[in-house]
Motif scaffolding. Structure first.
Motif, PDB file in Angstrom:
ATOM      1  N   LEU A 193       2.439   0.637  -4.235  1.00 56.43           N
ATOM      2  CA  LEU A 193       2.208  -0.799  -4.062  1.00 56.43           C
ATOM      3  C   LEU A 193       0.897  -1.054  -3.310  1.00 56.43           C
ATOM      4  O   LEU A 193       0.128  -1.949  -3.675  1.00 56.43           O
ATOM      5  N   PHE A 194       0.645  -0.263  -2.275  1.00 57.22           N
ATOM      6  CA  PHE A 194      -0.600  -0.442  -1.512  1.00 57.22           C
ATOM      7  C   PHE A 194      -1.816  -0.191  -2.395  1.00 57.22           C
ATOM      8  O   PHE A 194      -2.773  -0.971  -2.384  1.00 57.22           O
ATOM      9  N   LYS A 278      -2.579  -5.041   7.139  1.00 55.34           N
ATOM     10  CA  LYS A 278      -1.569  -6.100   7.021  1.00 55.34           C
ATOM     11  C   LYS A 278      -0.853  -6.023   5.673  1.00 55.34           C
ATOM     12  O   LYS A 278       0.355  -6.263   5.585  1.00 55.34           O
ATOM     13  N   VAL A 279      -1.613  -5.710   4.629  1.00 57.66           N
ATOM     14  CA  VAL A 279      -1.015  -5.515   3.299  1.00 57.66           C
ATOM     15  C   VAL A 279       0.016  -4.403   3.370  1.00 57.66           C
ATOM     16  O   VAL A 279       1.145  -4.538   2.873  1.00 57.66           O
ATOM     17  N   LEU A 280      -0.349  -3.280   3.992  1.00 59.48           N
ATOM     18  CA  LEU A 280       0.567  -2.145   4.095  1.00 59.48           C
ATOM     19  C   LEU A 280       1.792  -2.498   4.933  1.00 59.48           C
ATOM     20  O   LEU A 280       2.918  -2.130   4.588  1.00 59.48           O
ATOM     21  N   GLU A 281       1.580  -3.231   5.998  1.00 59.85           N
ATOM     22  CA  GLU A 281       2.701  -3.635   6.855  1.00 59.85           C
ATOM     23  C   GLU A 281       3.692  -4.496   6.075  1.00 59.85           C
ATOM     24  O   GLU A 281       4.911  -4.326   6.197  1.00 59.85           O
ATOM     25  N   ASN A 282       3.184  -5.414   5.249  1.00 62.95           N
ATOM     26  CA  ASN A 282       4.068  -6.270   4.455  1.00 62.95           C
ATOM     27  C   ASN A 282       4.826  -5.493   3.384  1.00 62.95           C
ATOM     28  O   ASN A 282       5.914  -5.890   2.979  1.00 62.95           O
ATOM     29  N   ILE A 283       4.234  -4.405   2.931  1.00 65.11           N
ATOM     30  CA  ILE A 283       4.940  -3.529   1.998  1.00 65.11           C
ATOM     31  C   ILE A 283       6.026  -2.762   2.738  1.00 65.11           C
ATOM     32  O   ILE A 283       7.172  -2.667   2.280  1.00 65.11           O
ATOM     33  N   LYS A 290      10.256  -9.123  -0.917  1.00 66.70           N
ATOM     34  CA  LYS A 290      11.020 -10.374  -0.826  1.00 66.70           C
ATOM     35  C   LYS A 290      10.280 -11.512  -1.526  1.00 66.70           C
ATOM     36  O   LYS A 290      10.885 -12.293  -2.282  1.00 66.70           O
ATOM     37  N   GLU A 291       8.960 -11.603  -1.314  1.00 66.90           N
ATOM     38  CA  GLU A 291       8.180 -12.674  -1.945  1.00 66.90           C
ATOM     39  C   GLU A 291       8.170 -12.537  -3.459  1.00 66.90           C
ATOM     40  O   GLU A 291       8.277 -13.530  -4.187  1.00 66.90           O
TER      41      GLU A 291
END
Length: 342
Positions: A193-194, A278-283, A290-291
């Motif tokens: 995903l990242f 931040k992208v990685l953290e949200n993954i 969820k989004e």
């Protein structure tokens, strides 16, 4: 930590010889796995819903097509090769009710297992075989006697042989010809995903578009901007693919090299890296999943709007005109699509 690269000699294809393999879905990944395994001597059946447009295509290749429920009843290994957010409904309605102890569930991507959209019973093995390339390439490389690298993982190993089955599957689709790496569902999902979001798709297309807009908005011809920011991108990426970043730098001019090493870090700077973190953290924390789940549940309106905006961008109109100057590009694309089902 350095990963061990597994090759043909490390995999035992005979593990699959006595098993019935059921592939649910016959799209990009599904058709590649099914046809490659069939051509490797395996007994493969296909699961599709009764209205699927892929039924005739699968039958044209001589594959037996059944309903998803029938495939689960007959197959020893059930491999789900449908879109991530289609899997949970298929699993709940057609797979779980027919899933008996001792069977093996396989996935081409860890998304639904890692984010617990599917929670298999403990009596079954759960494996991952994830080629690092689109299905059409997996099929084409196999036909040409080569392969696409893949990742394998065992999430549940009730039988004690889940890893061996995953590795045999990877051999059956041609991946051990070039190299297979063992991982986990978590690592495969989060890194995949990242990569898609920050570099390969989202990062790349945003960088290309920003460069194009910067030149055009500064008064340069759109055609010039397209050549510099899109057309030549492939040439550079091909060099990196073939010989690494240093190999690419060997092939470009001194001026280009100086611009690369002295200016590039000013564009992709610490602020960009912070955005990537931040992208990685949200993954990692599930925010992205969820989004995306909510977007699908709400009818994918924003998703379609953003895709439409991209398709209407000036870069696409100019690109179509320039690509028309290279008729073999169109022919090559058509051949690539056709090859998926040949």
């Amino acid at each position: 930590m350095t990963k061990t690269v597994l090759l043909d000699k490390d995999a035992d294809l005979s593990i699959l010889k006595t098993k019935t393999i059921g592939v649910i879905g016959f799209g990009s990944q599904g058709h590649a796995h099914a046809l490659n395994l069939r051509d490797s001597g395996m007994n493969v059946i296909i699961g599709l819903h009764p209205q699927s447009k892929s039924i005739d295509i699968a039958k044209k290749h001589g594959l037996e097509v059944l309903t998803n429920s029938e495939v689960v009843k007959r197959a020893d290994i059930i491999f789900l090769a449908t879109p991530d957010l289609v899997i949970p409904e298929i699993y709940a309605d057609q797979i779980l009710p027919n899933l008996t102890p001792g069977k093996i569930l396989g996935f081409a991507h860890g998304f639904v297992i890692h984010y617990k959209l599917v929670v298999p019973p403990p009596e079954v093995d759960v494996i991952l075989v994830a080629p690092k390339g689109p299905g059409h390439l997996v099929r084409r490389e196999y036909i040409q006697g080569r392969g696409v690298p893949a990742l394998i993982a065992a999430y549940q190993n009730r039988s004690g042989k889940a890893r061996d089955v995953a590795l045999a599957w990877a051999k059956g689709i041609g991946s051990t010809r070039v190299g297979v790496i063992e991982t986990t569902f978590k690592e495969e999902t989060e890194t995949d995903l990242f990569g898609e979001q920050a570099v390969l798709c989202g990062g790349l297309t945003s960088l290309i578009t920003a460069g194009f807009e910067t030149l055009v908005n500064s008064g340069y011809a759109p055609e010039m901007a397209y050549f510099e920011c899109v057309h030549e991108m492939k040439l550079i990426v091909d060099l990196i693919y073939e010989s690494g970043i240093s190999g690419m730098r060997f092939s470009i001019s001194e001026t280009a090299k100086w611009g690369d090493v002295s200016v590039g870090p000013k564009v992709i700077d610490e602020h960009v890296k912070e955005n990537m973190r931040k992208v990685l953290e949200n993954i990692q924390n599930g925010t992205f999943a969820k989004e995306w789940i909510e977007e699908v549940k709400s009818g994918k309106q924003r998703y379609r709007k953003l895709l439409a905006q991209g398709a209407e961008h000036q870069i696409e109109k100019v690109g179509a005109e320039i690509r028309a100057l290279f008729p073999w590009l169109k022919q090559k694309n058509l051949q690539g699509v056709q090859a998926a089902y040949d």
